[in-house]
Design a protein around this motif. Structure first.
Motif, PDB file in Angstrom:
ATOM      1  N   ALA B 128     127.617 -31.213   9.625  1.00  0.00           N
ATOM      2  CA  ALA B 128     128.448 -32.443   9.378  1.00  0.00           C
ATOM      3  C   ALA B 128     129.947 -32.471  10.062  1.00  0.00           C
ATOM      4  CB  ALA B 128     128.693 -32.243   7.870  1.00  0.00           C
ATOM      5  N   SER B 129     130.063 -31.323  10.827  1.00  0.00           N
ATOM      6  CA  SER B 129     131.286 -31.392  11.681  1.00  0.00           C
ATOM      7  C   SER B 129     130.976 -32.008  13.231  1.00  0.00           C
ATOM      8  CB  SER B 129     131.688 -29.992  11.790  1.00  0.00           C
ATOM      9  OG  SER B 129     132.711 -29.938  12.835  1.00  0.00           O
ATOM     10  N   LEU B 130     131.663 -32.589  13.465  1.00  0.00           N
ATOM     11  CA  LEU B 130     131.581 -33.425  15.010  1.00  0.00           C
ATOM     12  C   LEU B 130     132.102 -32.508  16.055  1.00  0.00           C
ATOM     13  CD1 LEU B 130     132.117 -37.067  14.096  1.00  0.00           C
ATOM     14  CD2 LEU B 130     130.086 -36.053  14.389  1.00  0.00           C
ATOM     15  N   ASN B 131     133.066 -31.669  15.589  1.00  0.00           N
ATOM     16  CA  ASN B 131     133.720 -30.566  16.716  1.00  0.00           C
ATOM     17  C   ASN B 131     133.077 -29.511  16.878  1.00  0.00           C
ATOM     18  OD1 ASN B 131     135.703 -30.025  18.355  1.00  0.00           O
ATOM     19  ND2 ASN B 131     137.448 -30.502  17.052  1.00  0.00           N
ATOM     20  N   LYS B 132     132.212 -29.605  17.751  1.00  0.00           N
ATOM     21  CA  LYS B 132     131.286 -28.183  18.168  1.00  0.00           C
ATOM     22  C   LYS B 132     132.155 -27.367  19.076  1.00  0.00           C
ATOM     23  CE  LYS B 132     127.595 -28.795  16.574  1.00  0.00           C
ATOM     24  NZ  LYS B 132     126.542 -29.868  16.623  1.00  0.00           N
ATOM     25  N   LYS B 133     133.288 -27.911  19.920  1.00  0.00           N
ATOM     26  CA  LYS B 133     134.116 -27.120  20.703  1.00  0.00           C
ATOM     27  C   LYS B 133     134.852 -26.425  19.979  1.00  0.00           C
ATOM     28  CE  LYS B 133     137.014 -27.798  24.772  1.00  0.00           C
ATOM     29  NZ  LYS B 133     138.138 -28.714  25.452  1.00  0.00           N
ATOM     30  N   ASP B 134     135.463 -26.718  18.869  1.00  0.00           N
ATOM     31  CA  ASP B 134     136.207 -26.213  18.156  1.00  0.00           C
ATOM     32  C   ASP B 134     135.423 -24.924  17.449  1.00  0.00           C
ATOM     33  OD1 ASP B 134     138.514 -25.677  15.993  1.00  0.00           O
ATOM     34  OD2 ASP B 134     136.869 -26.378  14.580  1.00  0.00           O
ATOM     35  N   PHE B 135     134.465 -25.081  17.096  1.00  0.00           N
ATOM     36  CA  PHE B 135     133.663 -24.233  16.481  1.00  0.00           C
ATOM     37  C   PHE B 135     133.183 -22.734  17.509  1.00  0.00           C
ATOM     38  CE2 PHE B 135     129.508 -22.269  15.313  1.00  0.00           C
ATOM     39  CZ  PHE B 135     129.485 -21.672  14.448  1.00  0.00           C
ATOM     40  N   ILE B 136     132.864 -23.272  18.856  1.00  0.00           N
ATOM     41  CA  ILE B 136     132.728 -22.093  19.689  1.00  0.00           C
ATOM     42  C   ILE B 136     134.127 -21.352  19.991  1.00  0.00           C
ATOM     43  CG2 ILE B 136     132.257 -21.628  22.193  1.00  0.00           C
ATOM     44  CD1 ILE B 136     130.291 -24.228  21.944  1.00  0.00           C
ATOM     45  N   LEU B 137     135.305 -22.273  20.112  1.00  0.00           N
ATOM     46  CA  LEU B 137     136.504 -21.517  20.256  1.00  0.00           C
ATOM     47  C   LEU B 137     136.737 -20.549  19.262  1.00  0.00           C
ATOM     48  CD1 LEU B 137     138.972 -24.401  21.383  1.00  0.00           C
ATOM     49  CD2 LEU B 137     138.299 -21.992  22.446  1.00  0.00           C
TER      50      LEU B 137
END
Lengths: 213, 222
Positions: B128-137
């Motif tokens: 549901a989250s669009l921010n994949k970059k934030d997750f990887i960080l």
């Protein structure tokens, strides 16, 4: 007299049992069941069926927690007695660990539940947490300690035998399979056990948050 | 009817709303997390025992020796096998019982590292989250800090173990006590970091629970 024949209560003459009315006088027979349209309808009760008794979510979590600690305790007892770790002087450390974990768990529980958890009647929040932890201490810690004290010799002998057998089996299997490679002992289990117990309570806090919404 | 007004309809995809964020996972992701973690951790554990990773043992031994010398002035030194067939060991001169301590795979807490690394690597991102970059960080940050924290704690554990043993405390006693302490601190540290930066690990498990209960309700309605 045949079983299919009855006596009419009005005229006293025999008539067939299955008839609704007497063939002689036309009176309604006592054994007859008058046909009505209501009989053809299936029985529909207005009262709803009694609800199935379901375990509440936090009961499930508590049960799971109790099972995890119980299994952890039993495994550790077996490991302590059977895998060459020092048995004497080790038990208090182990108990201390559990009490520490329970306190931490209690704090997390209390902070998470605040006033939403009601365990043991009117108790809620920290009070409810106290009841739960008290129960866990009584069941999980006190009972095995009592059993271990009373049957310590039997337990240690059995555990030693089991431990030796498992140890031999593992070492024989792995020594052939991975020659020269080190195999982990039971050390990670303490870390994993603690991690799981803490995780369960964090998951429970999420559950409370989700349910509140 | 009432139930459907207060809860999500049973035929819709389950979405959990926690702390203002939406979480949605697939069953496959969660199964991979649960089953993959022990398997990947075993692989990492055996990988750490390969000769190419000898430098880790060497580095850890040197760090311990450095702490022993700088904090306690024990004049220790590291003995390294040039062919890398034997684990590096720490030599302590004038020791009352034992002068050589081999630094083995379990000493460097390889099992704990393998569990943590595999767990963090397999944590599923929320769909549901669009921010994949934030997750990887967040994943990278948690991985680095957890591994560094556990490494430091383990190095100090061994340094204190050798120091107390040098001072006359029985090896078995101090070894088990410090092991218990480090396991408690390590697990607390890991759980707190995961809750702060990667709550997906706990929420995904909770999501699985909700999925199962939802399926049960659907079955009972059918």
């Amino acid at each position: 007299m045949s079983e299919d024949v009855i006596i009419c209560s009005k005229c006293g003459k025999p008539t067939i049992k299955d008839n609704v009315y007497c063939v002689h006088c036309g009176a309604l027979l006592e054994s007859a069941k008058p046909f009505s349209t209501d009989q053809a309808k299936p029985y529909i009760s207005n009262t709803p069926p009694p609800p199935k008794k379901k375990l509440k979510a936090y009961h499930k979590v508590i049960i799971f927690f109790v099972v995890v600690i119980g299994v952890d305790l039993l495994l550790s007892l077996i490991v302590m007695a059977g895998f060459g770790l020092p048995g004497t002087g080790y038990f208090p450390v182990f108990l201390g660990l559990f009490f520490l974990v329970l306190i931490v768990v209690g704090i997390i529980w209390g902070l998470a539940s605040s006033s939403s958890v009601h365990v043991g009647g009117g108790g809620g929040g920290f009070e409810g947490c106290g009841y739960v932890i008290g129960g866990i201490i009584a069941i999980i810690i006190a009972v095995p300690i009592w059993i271990a004290t009373v049957f310590s010799q039997i337990v240690s002998a059995v555990a030693e035998a089991i431990g030796q057998a498992i140890s031999d089996a593992i070492s024989n299997f792995f020594s052939g399979l991975f020659e020269g490679i080190e195999i982990p002992g039971f050390e990670p289990f303490l870390f994993i056990g603690l991690f799981l117990v803490l995780s369960i309570f964090i998951i429970y806090t999420y559950h409370l948050k989700a349910v509140k919404k | 009817m009432k139930e459907s007004q207060t809860e999500q309809p049973l035929n819709q995809k389950l979405i959990i709303n926690l702390d203002g964020k939406m979480y949605k996972f697939s069953t496959t992701q969660i199964i991979i997390l649960i089953l993959g973690t022990p398997l990947i951790s075993l692989l990492i554990y055996f990988f750490l025992q390969l000769k190419i990773n000898y430098w880790i043992y060497e580095f850890t031994s040197m760090q311990i020796s450095f702490i022993l010398n700088s904090l306690f002035g024990m004049n220790s030194r590291v003995i390294i096998d040039p062919e890398h067939n034997i684990f590096p060991s720490i030599f302590i001169p004038d020791h009352p019982f034992n002068q050589n301590y081999a630094i083995t795979t379990n000493c460097i807490a390889a099992h704990i590292f393998s569990i943590i690394i595999s767990l963090i690597l397999l944590i599923p991102p929320s769909k549901a989250s669009l921010n994949k970059k934030d997750f990887i960080l967040r994943k990278t940050k948690t991985l680095v800090i957890t591994v560094l924290g556990i490494y430091l704690m383990n190095v100090f554990r061994i340094a204190f173990l050798l120091f107390f043993n040098y001072k006359g405390v029985p090896f078995e006693f101090i070894h088990e006590s410090l092991f218990f302490l480090s396991a408690i601190v390590g697990s607390l540290f890991t759980v707190i970091l995961l809750k702060k930066w990667l709550p997906e690990v706990f929420i995904s498990i909770y999501y699985l629970y909700r999925l199962i209960s939802k399926k049960k309700r659907m079955d009972s309605k059918i």
